[in-house]
Design an enzyme around this catalytic site. Structure first.
Site, PDB file in Angstrom:
ATOM      1  N   HIS A  56       0.839  -1.198   0.000  1.00  0.00           N
ATOM      2  CA  HIS A  56       0.000   0.000   0.000  1.00  0.00           C
ATOM      3  C   HIS A  56       0.874   1.248   0.000  1.00  0.00           C
ATOM      4  CE1 HIS A  56      -3.879  -2.105   1.656  1.00  0.00           C
ATOM      5  NE2 HIS A  56      -3.427  -2.632   0.540  1.00  0.00           N
ATOM      6  N   GLU A  58       1.332   3.675   2.138  1.00  0.00           N
ATOM      7  CA  GLU A  58       2.106   3.932   3.346  1.00  0.00           C
ATOM      8  C   GLU A  58       3.341   3.034   3.422  1.00  0.00           C
ATOM      9  OE1 GLU A  58      -2.322   4.020   4.633  1.00  0.00           O
ATOM     10  OE2 GLU A  58      -1.107   3.207   2.997  1.00  0.00           O
ATOM     11  N   ALA A 164     -21.259  13.047 -27.719  1.00  0.00           N
ATOM     12  CA  ALA A 164     -20.751  14.198 -28.468  1.00  0.00           C
ATOM     13  C   ALA A 164     -21.905  14.755 -29.284  1.00  0.00           C
ATOM     14  CB  ALA A 164     -19.592  13.781 -29.374  1.00  0.00           C
ATOM     15  N   ARG A 193     -11.665   5.392 -21.575  1.00  0.00           N
ATOM     16  CA  ARG A 193     -12.005   3.970 -21.718  1.00  0.00           C
ATOM     17  C   ARG A 193     -10.991   3.084 -21.015  1.00  0.00           C
ATOM     18  NH1 ARG A 193     -13.602   3.466 -28.171  1.00  0.00           N
ATOM     19  NH2 ARG A 193     -15.515   4.731 -28.110  1.00  0.00           N
ATOM     20  N   LEU A 213     -15.234   0.376 -29.706  1.00  0.00           N
ATOM     21  CA  LEU A 213     -15.257   0.532 -28.246  1.00  0.00           C
ATOM     22  C   LEU A 213     -13.947   0.093 -27.587  1.00  0.00           C
ATOM     23  CD1 LEU A 213     -18.898  -0.792 -27.553  1.00  0.00           C
ATOM     24  CD2 LEU A 213     -18.162   1.554 -27.999  1.00  0.00           C
TER      25      LEU A 213
END
Length: 311
Positions: A56, A58, A164, A193, A213
């Site tokens: 993590h 930290e 759009a 995306r 896509l």
């Protein structure tokens, strides 16, 4: 707290947010977290959560402290954009590590809504006699992990509606596909995306336009492609995505799909790109809900992208 201390805390929390954003792809499904350790007005360590299952923020921040600076930890402040964890998961609790290192002060951006944390990390650190300040740049820290927070608090993906339109409010030209985005906004769209888990279009848009896509204009993973059909109710689809661990969803149309999601209240963010072109007829752009506020506005080669969120 004195104004001077608030300014200092916000300065280093901004650095935490900047670091955390580097984990946009690798940290998923964990939240993005950044951490900075400061002693004598100098950063002596910093880190972020690079990859799910690994250290993590930290842990990485403490690991970056040089041996000659270890003695400064007893007078140091550690800044963390998200509450330190207090439970054993794939890694030991960061709250325990902070206590073990013996820092003088901890500054937290926002509380972790995840069921196994939710204030327990802060409580554990305070009970060890360490000063804890919570809520520094809280809005910015929450925005950074809006996907994670929505997923765990609302039990559904964070939903982005995106379209759009022309300057006079159409999304196509005489009901035929129209390239409205420019080279720069296409790249921004594909970056989005790459940062989200899944992308959805309506069956009419999918059959008519045959959209790829994918992220061909950006580096990163393609989102999971989903086509909305009449066979599966919208609420069931969203619940299925949650059950499969999908934290975020982009919706790229068409109009009926957008409006059905807005009517159901299933949206968190709306991105509208407007180009300085007009057409004489076509499909009108979706109407924005009443309860929106502008989060940001940017111009990219004459095209404007406005991001809306709930009021």
């Amino acid at each position: 707290m004195e104004n001077s201390q608030i300014i200092i805390d916000e300065k280093y929390m901004r650095r935490c947010i900047q670091l955390a954003a580097n984990g946009i792809q690798g940290a998923r499904p964990n939240p993005m977290v950044g951490s900075v350790i400061v002693a004598n007005e100098r950063i002596i360590g910093e880190g972020y959560h690079v990859r799910c299952g690994e250290g993590h923020a930290e842990v990485n921040a403490f690991a970056s402290v040089s041996p000659e600076d270890e003695s400064l930890l007893k007078d140091a402040t550690i800044y963390v954009s998200l509450e330190p964890c207090s439970h054993y998961g794939k890694t030991p609790p960061c709250a325990d590590l902070i206590i073990k290192k013996g820092v003088r002060r901890v500054v937290v951006g926002c509380i972790d809504p995840f069921a196994e944390v939710q204030g327990r990390g802060i409580q554990k650190i305070r009970e060890a006699g360490i000063e804890v300040v919570v809520g520094v740049l809280e809005d910015e820290c929450r925005w950074l992990n809006r996907r994670f927070f929505t997923f765990h608090s609302m039990h559904r993906p964070y939903i982005i509606l995106k379209w759009a339109q022309t300057a006079n409010g159409f999304i196509d030209d005489h009901f035929q596909p129209l390239l409205i985005s420019n080279e720069q906004t296409q790249m921004i769209s594909h970056q989005l995306r790459a940062e989200e888990d899944a992308i959805l279009v309506g069956h009419t848009t999918f059959n008519r336009d045959q959209p790829s896509l994918n992220v061909r204009h950006w580096h990163g993973p393609d989102p999971k492609r989903i086509v909305l059909t009449r066979n599966r109710p919208l609420t069931q689809l969203i619940d299925d995505l949650y059950q499969h661990g999908i934290q975020s969803l982009i919706v790229e149309g068409g109009r009926q799909t957008h409006e059905s999601l807005m009517k159901a209240g299933l949206w968190d963010e709306i991105r509208v790109e407007t180009a300085p072109v007009t057409v004489t007829d076509g499909t009108p752009a979706p109407k924005l809900p009443v309860e929106v506020r502008v989060r940001s506005q940017q111009i990219y080669e004459k095209n404007e992208i406005v991001i809306y969120t709930r009021q």
